[in-house]
Design a protein around this motif. Structure first.
Motif, PDB file in Angstrom:
ATOM      1  N   ARG A  88      39.237  33.941  29.972  1.00 22.50           N
ATOM      2  CA  ARG A  88      38.457  34.664  30.986  1.00 22.50           C
ATOM      3  C   ARG A  88      38.996  34.294  32.369  1.00 22.50           C
ATOM      4  O   ARG A  88      39.381  33.148  32.606  1.00 22.50           O
ATOM      5  CB  ARG A  88      36.979  34.269  30.910  1.00 22.50           C
ATOM      6  N   LEU A  89      38.995  35.242  33.293  1.00 22.61           N
ATOM      7  CA  LEU A  89      39.561  35.002  34.624  1.00 22.61           C
ATOM      8  C   LEU A  89      38.856  33.869  35.352  1.00 22.61           C
ATOM      9  O   LEU A  89      39.513  33.017  35.957  1.00 22.61           O
ATOM     10  CB  LEU A  89      39.503  36.291  35.457  1.00 22.61           C
ATOM     11  N   ASP A  90      37.508  33.810  35.292  1.00 16.80           N
ATOM     12  CA  ASP A  90      36.815  32.734  36.014  1.00 16.80           C
ATOM     13  C   ASP A  90      37.195  31.357  35.461  1.00 16.80           C
ATOM     14  O   ASP A  90      37.368  30.403  36.209  1.00 16.80           O
ATOM     15  CB  ASP A  90      35.291  32.945  36.026  1.00 16.80           C
ATOM     16  N   ASN A  91      37.400  31.272  34.145  1.00 17.44           N
ATOM     17  CA  ASN A  91      37.809  29.998  33.547  1.00 17.44           C
ATOM     18  C   ASN A  91      39.226  29.627  33.961  1.00 17.44           C
ATOM     19  O   ASN A  91      39.512  28.466  34.247  1.00 17.44           O
ATOM     20  CB  ASN A  91      37.711  30.061  32.019  1.00 17.44           C
ATOM     21  N   VAL A  92      40.120  30.615  34.016  1.00 18.42           N
ATOM     22  CA  VAL A  92      41.517  30.346  34.392  1.00 18.42           C
ATOM     23  C   VAL A  92      41.590  29.874  35.846  1.00 18.42           C
ATOM     24  O   VAL A  92      42.324  28.934  36.163  1.00 18.42           O
ATOM     25  CB  VAL A  92      42.411  31.589  34.150  1.00 18.42           C
ATOM     26  N   VAL A  93      40.796  30.484  36.729  1.00 19.85           N
ATOM     27  CA  VAL A  93      40.754  30.052  38.130  1.00 19.85           C
ATOM     28  C   VAL A  93      40.283  28.597  38.206  1.00 19.85           C
ATOM     29  O   VAL A  93      40.852  27.775  38.943  1.00 19.85           O
ATOM     30  CB  VAL A  93      39.823  30.980  38.964  1.00 19.85           C
ATOM     31  N   PHE A  94      39.279  28.232  37.400  1.00 21.05           N
ATOM     32  CA  PHE A  94      38.778  26.855  37.339  1.00 21.05           C
ATOM     33  C   PHE A  94      39.862  25.917  36.811  1.00 21.05           C
ATOM     34  O   PHE A  94      40.115  24.847  37.373  1.00 21.05           O
ATOM     35  CB  PHE A  94      37.534  26.807  36.449  1.00 21.05           C
ATOM     36  N   GLU A 104      31.626  28.180  40.595  1.00 22.77           N
ATOM     37  CA  GLU A 104      32.300  28.480  41.861  1.00 22.77           C
ATOM     38  C   GLU A 104      33.461  29.447  41.624  1.00 22.77           C
ATOM     39  O   GLU A 104      33.682  30.361  42.425  1.00 22.77           O
ATOM     40  CB  GLU A 104      32.817  27.190  42.498  1.00 22.77           C
ATOM     41  N   ALA A 105      34.167  29.277  40.510  1.00 21.06           N
ATOM     42  CA  ALA A 105      35.275  30.181  40.176  1.00 21.06           C
ATOM     43  C   ALA A 105      34.757  31.609  40.006  1.00 21.06           C
ATOM     44  O   ALA A 105      35.358  32.568  40.481  1.00 21.06           O
ATOM     45  CB  ALA A 105      35.962  29.717  38.902  1.00 21.06           C
ATOM     46  N   ARG A 106      33.600  31.719  39.351  1.00 17.89           N
ATOM     47  CA  ARG A 106      32.981  33.029  39.150  1.00 17.89           C
ATOM     48  C   ARG A 106      32.639  33.675  40.499  1.00 17.89           C
ATOM     49  O   ARG A 106      32.852  34.865  40.711  1.00 17.89           O
ATOM     50  CB  ARG A 106      31.724  32.847  38.297  1.00 17.89           C
ATOM     51  N   GLN A 107      32.126  32.860  41.409  1.00 12.31           N
ATOM     52  CA  GLN A 107      31.768  33.368  42.737  1.00 12.31           C
ATOM     53  C   GLN A 107      33.016  33.808  43.507  1.00 12.31           C
ATOM     54  O   GLN A 107      33.013  34.858  44.161  1.00 12.31           O
ATOM     55  CB  GLN A 107      31.036  32.282  43.514  1.00 12.31           C
ATOM     56  N   ILE A 108      34.081  33.027  43.408  1.00 13.86           N
ATOM     57  CA  ILE A 108      35.339  33.370  44.095  1.00 13.86           C
ATOM     58  C   ILE A 108      35.870  34.713  43.591  1.00 13.86           C
ATOM     59  O   ILE A 108      36.312  35.558  44.371  1.00 13.86           O
ATOM     60  CB  ILE A 108      36.380  32.236  43.898  1.00 13.86           C
ATOM     61  N   VAL A 116      45.306  39.497  40.630  1.00 13.72           N
ATOM     62  CA  VAL A 116      46.003  39.311  39.357  1.00 13.72           C
ATOM     63  C   VAL A 116      47.172  40.290  39.343  1.00 13.72           C
ATOM     64  O   VAL A 116      46.972  41.496  39.439  1.00 13.72           O
ATOM     65  CB  VAL A 116      45.069  39.577  38.150  1.00 13.72           C
ATOM     66  N   ASN A 117      48.384  39.750  39.275  1.00 14.53           N
ATOM     67  CA  ASN A 117      49.615  40.561  39.333  1.00 14.53           C
ATOM     68  C   ASN A 117      49.626  41.485  40.554  1.00 14.53           C
ATOM     69  O   ASN A 117      50.016  42.645  40.474  1.00 14.53           O
ATOM     70  CB  ASN A 117      49.784  41.385  38.045  1.00 14.53           C
ATOM     71  N   GLY A 118      49.154  40.959  41.703  1.00 14.64           N
ATOM     72  CA  GLY A 118      49.185  41.724  42.949  1.00 14.64           C
ATOM     73  C   GLY A 118      48.039  42.695  43.131  1.00 14.64           C
ATOM     74  O   GLY A 118      47.953  43.374  44.143  1.00 14.64           O
ATOM     75  N   LYS A 119      47.148  42.801  42.154  1.00  7.91           N
ATOM     76  CA  LYS A 119      46.000  43.712  42.271  1.00  7.91           C
ATOM     77  C   LYS A 119      44.723  42.903  42.359  1.00  7.91           C
ATOM     78  O   LYS A 119      44.544  41.920  41.651  1.00  7.91           O
ATOM     79  CB  LYS A 119      45.923  44.630  41.049  1.00  7.91           C
ATOM     80  N   GLN A 120      43.809  43.342  43.215  1.00  7.00           N
ATOM     81  CA  GLN A 120      42.529  42.654  43.389  1.00  7.00           C
ATOM     82  C   GLN A 120      41.651  42.860  42.152  1.00  7.00           C
ATOM     83  O   GLN A 120      41.495  43.977  41.680  1.00  7.00           O
ATOM     84  CB  GLN A 120      41.843  43.231  44.618  1.00  7.00           C
ATOM     85  N   VAL A 121      41.116  41.755  41.628  1.00  7.34           N
ATOM     86  CA  VAL A 121      40.222  41.827  40.467  1.00  7.34           C
ATOM     87  C   VAL A 121      38.948  41.079  40.827  1.00  7.34           C
ATOM     88  O   VAL A 121      39.006  39.951  41.299  1.00  7.34           O
ATOM     89  CB  VAL A 121      40.871  41.191  39.213  1.00  7.34           C
ATOM     90  N   ASN A 122      37.788  41.722  40.631  1.00  3.14           N
ATOM     91  CA  ASN A 122      36.526  41.041  40.932  1.00  3.14           C
ATOM     92  C   ASN A 122      35.601  41.002  39.715  1.00  3.14           C
ATOM     93  O   ASN A 122      34.396  41.007  39.828  1.00  3.14           O
ATOM     94  CB  ASN A 122      35.828  41.703  42.125  1.00  3.14           C
ATOM     95  N   ILE A 123      36.205  40.940  38.518  1.00  3.46           N
ATOM     96  CA  ILE A 123      35.440  40.865  37.275  1.00  3.46           C
ATOM     97  C   ILE A 123      35.695  39.500  36.640  1.00  3.46           C
ATOM     98  O   ILE A 123      36.794  39.258  36.133  1.00  3.46           O
ATOM     99  CB  ILE A 123      35.860  42.002  36.309  1.00  3.46           C
ATOM    100  N   PRO A 124      34.702  38.601  36.663  1.00  4.50           N
ATOM    101  CA  PRO A 124      34.909  37.256  36.112  1.00  4.50           C
ATOM    102  C   PRO A 124      35.283  37.258  34.629  1.00  4.50           C
ATOM    103  O   PRO A 124      35.974  36.367  34.158  1.00  4.50           O
ATOM    104  CB  PRO A 124      33.568  36.557  36.321  1.00  4.50           C
ATOM    105  N   SER A 125      34.846  38.277  33.874  1.00  2.00           N
ATOM    106  CA  SER A 125      35.116  38.302  32.440  1.00  2.00           C
ATOM    107  C   SER A 125      36.458  38.974  32.103  1.00  2.00           C
ATOM    108  O   SER A 125      36.787  39.134  30.929  1.00  2.00           O
ATOM    109  CB  SER A 125      33.993  39.032  31.707  1.00  2.00           C
ATOM    110  N   TYR A 126      37.234  39.335  33.120  1.00  2.00           N
ATOM    111  CA  TYR A 126      38.565  39.929  32.907  1.00  2.00           C
ATOM    112  C   TYR A 126      39.401  38.960  32.078  1.00  2.00           C
ATOM    113  O   TYR A 126      39.470  37.767  32.389  1.00  2.00           O
ATOM    114  CB  TYR A 126      39.219  40.184  34.271  1.00  2.00           C
TER     115      TYR A 126
END
Length: 197
Positions: A88-94, A104-108, A116-126
């Protein structure tokens, strides 16, 4: 949106979990006042599921959907479930050390600070894939928040399936993790047993 508002240390105590797995350095001095009751098999399975949900910050419905997805994949269902949760993206950021805790990663991610790969992503479960590049947006890099975060997370070990460039607040997913690389104290086989009833 549903939010779990249970105090973190209290929840850690009840699940018998060390807060360090959530990125929290505090320790609770209180002891859990629980009679030495024998826990049933179902109780053990339920506790493992609650532990996994709590660590990754996932609620019941998405967690069940992850289980169904893991069941359809090749290989062991329990291992697949842990790999899905870990990617999950929030876990990878953490894990990259770009946040102190998974919350905090989820909030970020929610606040649109992640590319992600130059594109804005705002879905923590990505779900990230092997080869994905994750970085903090250029305009957010200079903020005091990220300087403070890097100060706290500087000594944290980054898993071998990730590569991090802390100077540029950037990281790469070299490969998806295998179960040995996931250091979460969850017995995923009990979760599988619980859902397969």
């Amino acid at each position: 949106m549903a939010i779990n508002r249970v105090p973190v240390l209290k929840r850690c105590r009840s699940l018998g979990l060390d807060p360090i797995y959530l990125g929290i350095d505090k320790k609770s001095n209180r002891q859990l006042k629980r009679a030495n009751r024998k826990v049933s098999e179902y109780g053990l399975q339920l506790r493992e599921k609650q532990k996994a949900k709590f660590i990754y910050g996932v609620l019941e419905k998405p967690f069940h959907n992850y289980y169904l997805r893991a069941d359809r994949m090749k290989g062991m269902t329990g291992e697949n479930l842990m790999i899905i949760l870990e990617s999950r993206l929030d876990n990878v950021v953490f894990r990259l050390g770009l946040a102190r805790t998974r919350k905090e990663a989820r909030q970020i991610v929610d606040h649109k600070h992640i590319m992600v790969n130059g594109k804005q992503v705002n879905i923590p479960s990505y779900l990230v894939k092997a080869g994905d590049t994750i970085e903090i947006k250029e305009k957010c890099k200079g903020s005091q928040r990220y300087k403070d975060i890097l100060e706290v997370t500087a000594g944290r070990l980054v898993p071998e399936w990730l590569e991090v460039d802390q100077e540029n607040l950037k990281g790469t997913v070299k490969e998806l993790p295998n179960r040995e690389a996931i250091d979460v104290p969850v017995n995923e086989m009990l979760i599988v047993e619980l859902y397969s009833k």
